[in-house]
Design a protein around this motif. Sequence first.
Motif, PDB file in Angstrom:
ATOM      1  N   ASP A 198       0.658  -1.317  -0.047  1.00  0.00           N
ATOM      2  CA  ASP A 198       0.005   0.169   0.096  1.00  0.00           C
ATOM      3  C   ASP A 198       0.843   1.416  -0.090  1.00  0.00           C
ATOM      4  OD1 ASP A 198      -2.760  -0.962   0.318  1.00  0.00           O
ATOM      5  OD2 ASP A 198      -1.741  -2.042   1.615  1.00  0.00           O
TER       6      ASP A 198
ATOM      7  N   ARG B 268     -12.886   6.693   4.703  1.00  0.00           N
ATOM      8  CA  ARG B 268     -11.775   6.694   3.818  1.00  0.00           C
ATOM      9  C   ARG B 268     -12.120   7.659   3.029  1.00  0.00           C
ATOM     10  NH1 ARG B 268     -10.236   0.539   2.337  1.00  0.00           N
ATOM     11  NH2 ARG B 268      -8.242   1.415   1.842  1.00  0.00           N
TER      12      ARG B 268
ATOM     13  N   HIS C  70     -11.303   1.094  -5.327  1.00  0.00           N
ATOM     14  CA  HIS C  70     -12.027  -0.543  -5.102  1.00  0.00           C
ATOM     15  C   HIS C  70     -13.026  -0.538  -5.890  1.00  0.00           C
ATOM     16  CE1 HIS C  70     -10.094   1.084  -1.123  1.00  0.00           C
ATOM     17  NE2 HIS C  70      -9.542  -0.430  -1.096  1.00  0.00           N
TER      18      HIS C  70
ATOM     19  N   ASP D 196      -9.752  -7.649  -2.449  1.00  0.00           N
ATOM     20  CA  ASP D 196      -9.382  -6.961  -1.045  1.00  0.00           C
ATOM     21  C   ASP D 196      -9.116  -8.010  -0.008  1.00  0.00           C
ATOM     22  OD1 ASP D 196      -8.468  -4.919   0.657  1.00  0.00           O
ATOM     23  OD2 ASP D 196     -10.249  -3.751   0.154  1.00  0.00           O
TER      24      ASP D 196
ATOM     25  N   GLU E  87     -10.554   2.681   7.542  1.00  0.00           N
ATOM     26  CA  GLU E  87     -11.225   1.398   7.502  1.00  0.00           C
ATOM     27  C   GLU E  87     -12.057   1.392   8.781  1.00  0.00           C
ATOM     28  OE1 GLU E  87      -9.522  -1.911   5.430  1.00  0.00           O
ATOM     29  OE2 GLU E  87      -7.682  -0.915   5.390  1.00  0.00           O
TER      30      GLU E  87
HETATM   31  C1  BGC Z   1      -7.953  -2.165   2.142  1.00  0.00           C
HETATM   32  C2  BGC Z   1      -7.114  -1.937   0.915  1.00  0.00           C
HETATM   33  C3  BGC Z   1      -5.624  -2.309   0.870  1.00  0.00           C
HETATM   34  C4  BGC Z   1      -5.452  -3.727   1.428  1.00  0.00           C
HETATM   35  C5  BGC Z   1      -4.398  -4.186   1.668  1.00  0.00           C
HETATM   36  C6  BGC Z   1      -7.489  -3.394   2.897  1.00  0.00           C
HETATM   37  O1  BGC Z   1      -8.107  -3.732   4.191  1.00  0.00           O
HETATM   38  O2  BGC Z   1      -9.348  -1.989   1.885  1.00  0.00           O
HETATM   39  O3  BGC Z   1      -7.334  -0.596   0.543  1.00  0.00           O
HETATM   40  O4  BGC Z   1      -4.869  -2.094  -0.285  1.00  0.00           O
HETATM   41  O5  BGC Z   1      -6.195  -3.929   2.622  1.00  0.00           O
HETATM   42  O6  BGC Z   1      -3.452  -3.740   2.828  1.00  0.00           O
END
Ligand code: BGC
Length: 758
Positions: A117, A180, A222, A300, A519
Amino acid sequence: MFLLFCGYLTANAQTDTKTKVEDLLKKMTLEEKVGQMTQVTLDVIGKGSSRYASDEPFALDEAKMEKALVQYKLGSVLNTSNNRARTPQEWYAIITNIQQVAMKKTKNGIPVLYGIDAIHGETYTAGATLFPQQIGQAATYNRSLVRRGAEISAYETRASSIPWAFSPLLDLGADPRFPRQWESFGEDPYLVGQMGAQAVKGLEGENNDVANPYHVASSVKHFLGYQTAVSGKDRTPSFISDQALREYHIPPFKAAIDAGAKTIMINSGIINGIPVHANYNILTKLLKEELGFKGLAVTDWGDIENLNQRDHVAKDNKDAVRIAINAGIDMSMVPYNYEPFCDDLIALVKEGKVKMERIDDAVRRILTLKYELNLFNKPTTNPKDYPKFGSKEFEQASYQTAAESITLLKNNDSALPLSKSVKILVTGPNANSMRTLDGAWSYSWQGEKVEQFATKYHTILKALELKAGKENVSYVPGVSYKMDGKYFEEYADKLDEAVTAAKDADVIVLCLGENSYTETPGNLSDLYLSDLQTELAQKLAATGKKIILVLNEGRPRLISKFEHKMSAVVQSYLPGSFGGDAIADVLLGTVNPSGRLPYTYPQFPNALFTYYHKPSESRSTTEGVYNYDADYNPQYVFGQGLSYTTFKYSPIKLSTTSLKKGETLTVTVEVSNTGKVEGKESVLLFTSDLVATLITPDAKRLRAFDKINLKAGETKTVTFHISPDDIGFINADGKKVTEEGAFTIQIADQKINFNYTP
Ligand code: BGC
């Protein structure tokens, strides 16, 4: 000729990759193919007694690697271990070791695809350059800054030996409650698409040449409709009509796909009752067939298991795997218990419940990317080849983006900039925190380790002390965040002392907002700014001193209980490592603010609008057949942003007032800096469709924007080109149409009408 030659080379490289992929595919067993479709998190192969955490200092576990990479032949690893940033050298050692096992100990020697990320710079690399989060980047309305930020992020991600970034986020940030929103480019589909395409090109390069060791593959996310949950909370259901999906949510992703985005991550949520990971219509019909997406679709976090465990649309894990893979998923971010995913998928293929063609399609997409990234020849990239990592040049780019993002929302009686040598009281929970400037996805998922890693940067307080002189600045926190409690826990921290200290100051710089979150931990039940911060603001206001409110927040927390008592309001969003410096420079007038809000800032909890609302939501008492006031009442409108200078717009000129099919409308406007200081101005062009068939038209829509710099007294002409397609809409049959009739163009305070005839 040169271009022709380049085109020839590209076409040749594509055929070459295709041949290599097909040759390799032919040699692979079903087990190998399924392994390629599987992604685990780093802790799964780290030394330690569980899969969910590793021992520190981190070390790879040979036996665990043997099982995951050799026996199960897993093709992808993501994330850091123990949720903490690593140095580029640590990353190099880790990934070299992983690649050695994957490439030397397996029959076909396929390199692992490592993903991370890197969302505002390389999140998980110590010393990386962290930029403002996307919401601030959008507020710059400056495409080249967004692109530069993405280029630097790609460089520093590759300097960490990682070739794949889970970025940019192209969800429509249309709900201020959502935890987010700050990860998005704001509420407007056009703005999100424009900035999204820049971010993709910045990460992947102009020709998406990801073999170049300074580029990475992007993963737009997403897909699709993630941030419009009815509850405003993470991963809860959305209800989106097909018309709305096409009008608002698809265009940003289409822009990124057209820009060549190599991979896409799927929405973890549920639309119209169906988890997106189970939706064949969205993943295959829409994404792969209609939008022509040729790249790789990754789930995801844990979202195949979720079809069974969370959403109850699958009776067990195997059923969940069948549904998701058949719906169009190419790779599962498992991320922990990979054995059931692999075993179940192998069994499903053997039983004929998942077709071999589906598996081949998925693996083809994965292998193509691995070849395109040149991982077979260069599975790692060495930090010593990246001398610009964390350099002054990169820091300057981050600072510049922060400086252009800061948005002056209110400035009564020219309260800002502050005059020289005024006595400043700095207060509020965000005044002396790097964590709140960087936000989440900074050195760790929730950003709680920022203070440990970001010691060399300046908080707002520190920057003000440096720039205004320590003798002119005093500090009392008033309210502080609890560092080890829940994300929103606060406590009064010398609140009464802050009020007393205000009496000796000429001006109060009140730094309010939120602590870092993302999140589900960032879910919120009350959009008003916290009671304690409100109390601090009210008590300070009662002193009668001039208050400059500096907001440092991931979403627009309601401030209407005290906003009218503030002399000036500055929105800094989550401005990154150089946010403190940029804020201080704006307050002191060395930077003339030029950000504009990329969303509508609400005033009340039951009045959440986007600027592209329907006419019925904003009509005045004189419109409509009966007299009622729809009360469209944002605190600040979309695009709000003041300057220390003044800009005047000439009347708009059009190349024609009767546009016809196949023609382009040229729109020009002159913008003059009529004030005393140099300034940057974002010029926003909106259109309104005055009458549309069945679908009530949006009040207005952003169709073009540009950012210009004007010296005091200078005038520049800004030109836009508008095509009939730009002013169309998705009709009730789900088709894009541009209908005959009258349209209005609006730029700042200027308006003009034209007609369109198809
Ligand atoms: C998030 C994503 C992220 C992924 C990997 C998920 O919980 O929603 O945006 O890329 O984790 O870390």
